[in-house]
Design a protein around this motif. Sequence first.
Motif, PDB file in Angstrom:
ATOM      1  N   THR A  56       0.849  -1.182   0.000  1.00  0.00           N
ATOM      2  CA  THR A  56       0.000   0.000   0.000  1.00  0.00           C
ATOM      3  C   THR A  56       0.890   1.239   0.000  1.00  0.00           C
ATOM      4  OG1 THR A  56      -0.131   0.353   2.408  1.00  0.00           O
ATOM      5  CG2 THR A  56      -1.622  -1.290   1.458  1.00  0.00           C
ATOM      6  N   SER A  57       0.270   2.386  -0.123  1.00  0.00           N
ATOM      7  CA  SER A  57       1.026   3.642  -0.106  1.00  0.00           C
ATOM      8  C   SER A  57       1.157   4.202   1.302  1.00  0.00           C
ATOM      9  CB  SER A  57       0.329   4.676  -1.001  1.00  0.00           C
ATOM     10  OG  SER A  57      -0.988   4.937  -0.531  1.00  0.00           O
ATOM     11  N   ALA A  58       0.603   3.486   2.291  1.00  0.00           N
ATOM     12  CA  ALA A  58       0.634   3.966   3.667  1.00  0.00           C
ATOM     13  C   ALA A  58       1.712   3.243   4.466  1.00  0.00           C
ATOM     14  CB  ALA A  58      -0.727   3.755   4.331  1.00  0.00           C
ATOM     15  N   GLY A  59       2.106   3.822   5.576  1.00  0.00           N
ATOM     16  CA  GLY A  59       3.077   3.200   6.455  1.00  0.00           C
ATOM     17  C   GLY A  59       2.446   2.114   7.296  1.00  0.00           C
ATOM     18  N   ARG A  60       3.291   1.275   7.881  1.00  0.00           N
ATOM     19  CA  ARG A  60       2.805   0.145   8.666  1.00  0.00           C
ATOM     20  C   ARG A  60       1.897   0.581   9.805  1.00  0.00           C
ATOM     21  NH1 ARG A  60       6.540  -4.568  11.539  1.00  0.00           N
ATOM     22  NH2 ARG A  60       4.832  -5.563  12.696  1.00  0.00           N
ATOM     23  N   SER A  61       2.228   1.674  10.462  1.00  0.00           N
ATOM     24  CA  SER A  61       1.437   2.122  11.611  1.00  0.00           C
ATOM     25  C   SER A  61       0.017   2.509  11.218  1.00  0.00           C
ATOM     26  CB  SER A  61       2.124   3.301  12.299  1.00  0.00           C
ATOM     27  OG  SER A  61       2.233   4.404  11.412  1.00  0.00           O
ATOM     28  N   ALA A  62      -0.191   2.828   9.933  1.00  0.00           N
ATOM     29  CA  ALA A  62      -1.530   3.226   9.488  1.00  0.00           C
ATOM     30  C   ALA A  62      -2.526   2.090   9.615  1.00  0.00           C
ATOM     31  CB  ALA A  62      -1.478   3.715   8.038  1.00  0.00           C
ATOM     32  N   PHE A  63      -2.053   0.869   9.567  1.00  0.00           N
ATOM     33  CA  PHE A  63      -2.955  -0.287   9.675  1.00  0.00           C
ATOM     34  C   PHE A  63      -3.817  -0.181  10.924  1.00  0.00           C
ATOM     35  CE2 PHE A  63      -3.978  -4.451  11.367  1.00  0.00           C
ATOM     36  CZ  PHE A  63      -4.526  -5.100  10.273  1.00  0.00           C
ATOM     37  N   TYR A  64      -3.204   0.208  12.042  1.00  0.00           N
ATOM     38  CA  TYR A  64      -3.905   0.197  13.327  1.00  0.00           C
ATOM     39  C   TYR A  64      -4.891   1.341  13.478  1.00  0.00           C
ATOM     40  CZ  TYR A  64      -0.457  -3.324  14.476  1.00  0.00           C
ATOM     41  OH  TYR A  64       0.316  -4.457  14.467  1.00  0.00           O
ATOM     42  N   GLN A  65      -4.921   2.244  12.528  1.00  0.00           N
ATOM     43  CA  GLN A  65      -5.958   3.269  12.525  1.00  0.00           C
ATOM     44  C   GLN A  65      -7.301   2.707  12.070  1.00  0.00           C
ATOM     45  OE1 GLN A  65      -4.733   6.833  10.412  1.00  0.00           O
ATOM     46  NE2 GLN A  65      -2.578   6.504  11.004  1.00  0.00           N
ATOM     47  N   TYR A  66      -7.261   1.542  11.408  1.00  0.00           N
ATOM     48  CA  TYR A  66      -8.481   0.986  10.816  1.00  0.00           C
ATOM     49  C   TYR A  66      -8.836  -0.406  11.354  1.00  0.00           C
ATOM     50  CZ  TYR A  66      -7.062   4.663   7.645  1.00  0.00           C
ATOM     51  OH  TYR A  66      -6.671   5.870   7.132  1.00  0.00           O
ATOM     52  N   PHE A  67      -7.837  -1.161  11.783  1.00  0.00           N
ATOM     53  CA  PHE A  67      -8.071  -2.531  12.227  1.00  0.00           C
ATOM     54  C   PHE A  67      -7.226  -2.828  13.464  1.00  0.00           C
ATOM     55  CE2 PHE A  67      -8.204  -2.275   7.576  1.00  0.00           C
ATOM     56  CZ  PHE A  67      -9.542  -2.577   7.355  1.00  0.00           C
ATOM     57  N   GLY A  68      -7.807  -3.578  14.400  1.00  0.00           N
ATOM     58  CA  GLY A  68      -7.064  -3.933  15.591  1.00  0.00           C
ATOM     59  C   GLY A  68      -5.977  -4.946  15.326  1.00  0.00           C
ATOM     60  N   ASP A  69      -6.257  -5.872  14.400  1.00  0.00           N
ATOM     61  CA  ASP A  69      -5.289  -6.898  14.034  1.00  0.00           C
ATOM     62  C   ASP A  69      -5.740  -7.520  12.713  1.00  0.00           C
ATOM     63  OD1 ASP A  69      -7.437  -8.616  14.701  1.00  0.00           O
ATOM     64  OD2 ASP A  69      -6.641  -8.966  16.712  1.00  0.00           O
ATOM     65  N   LEU A  70      -5.002  -8.531  12.263  1.00  0.00           N
ATOM     66  CA  LEU A  70      -5.326  -9.155  10.979  1.00  0.00           C
ATOM     67  C   LEU A  70      -6.636  -9.923  11.038  1.00  0.00           C
ATOM     68  CD1 LEU A  70      -1.779 -10.414   9.933  1.00  0.00           C
ATOM     69  CD2 LEU A  70      -3.095  -8.570   8.863  1.00  0.00           C
ATOM     70  N   TYR A  71      -7.013 -10.387  12.220  1.00  0.00           N
ATOM     71  CA  TYR A  71      -8.275 -11.114  12.336  1.00  0.00           C
ATOM     72  C   TYR A  71      -9.463 -10.169  12.190  1.00  0.00           C
ATOM     73  CZ  TYR A  71      -5.307 -14.922  13.778  1.00  0.00           C
ATOM     74  OH  TYR A  71      -4.332 -15.892  13.798  1.00  0.00           O
ATOM     75  N   GLU A  72      -9.328  -8.962  12.700  1.00  0.00           N
ATOM     76  CA  GLU A  72     -10.386  -7.979  12.472  1.00  0.00           C
ATOM     77  C   GLU A  72     -10.473  -7.617  10.995  1.00  0.00           C
ATOM     78  OE1 GLU A  72     -11.532  -3.384  13.675  1.00  0.00           O
ATOM     79  OE2 GLU A  72     -10.324  -4.592  15.066  1.00  0.00           O
ATOM     80  N   LEU A  73      -9.334  -7.542  10.334  1.00  0.00           N
ATOM     81  CA  LEU A  73      -9.323  -7.315   8.884  1.00  0.00           C
ATOM     82  C   LEU A  73     -10.074  -8.420   8.164  1.00  0.00           C
ATOM     83  CD1 LEU A  73      -8.174  -5.923   6.260  1.00  0.00           C
ATOM     84  CD2 LEU A  73      -6.228  -7.470   6.503  1.00  0.00           C
ATOM     85  N   ALA A  74      -9.806  -9.677   8.535  1.00  0.00           N
ATOM     86  CA  ALA A  74     -10.486 -10.810   7.899  1.00  0.00           C
ATOM     87  C   ALA A  74     -11.988 -10.758   8.155  1.00  0.00           C
ATOM     88  CB  ALA A  74      -9.905 -12.126   8.412  1.00  0.00           C
TER      89      ALA A  74
END
Length: 219
Positions: A56-74
């Motif tokens: 993605t074009s975002a940094g790794r820390s940006a993930f946690y702005q939208y999802f708590g973890d990969l299971y929440e993403l799933a």
Amino acid sequence: MSARKLHRSFVSQIPAAQRPLTKAERTRVEILEAAVEFLWTHRFRDLTIAKLMNNTSAGRSAFYQYFGDLYELAETLLRGLEADIFGVARPWLEGDGDPVVLLETSLSGLVDVTYDRGPILKAVSDASRSDDRLEKEWNRFLAHFDDAVTKRIEQHQRDGLIVPFEARPIAMALNRMDASLLIQAFGSRPRSQPEPIRKAIIRIWQSTLYLQVPTSAGE
């Protein structure tokens, strides 16, 4: 699978999606798209936040702005897919008219949706075997469709369109058949051709539900 199709699907989950997306919404959609793209050729257990965000074009820390973890993403991916499947299933689940025609329309839509997003089904199904949280989510997903199909079968039985039988076990069998076949056919690349899968699913559902013509008692 085109990014444009996925983009429309994920954007449709955002309230007031007709307006221009905010930067935050665009980033969230980009993360969801990157996750599905990864899952086309990799297992869910191989996905890491670093691998995901590198695409993605975002940094790794940006993930946690939208999802708590990969299971929440799933879970987010599965719930979006669930909404889309219910959308294409609406003709048969809710419509009036020839039920055989409506069923064919809905099942054809199911094949189209899962042809584009099959790896979501595979990822959550596979992960549910080793993760209690995703097992609960997968079972909820299946039960939601079991409830809807059972309700429709029972309604058509009351209307004299389907012969009497216990509806829920049949609904569960049809839904589990769909899930297994669609995961096998569209869960990873290379995908199977959609038309043979479409024809098989339609044939089985129609013959199971509508092949026998109901008759009144005593005939």
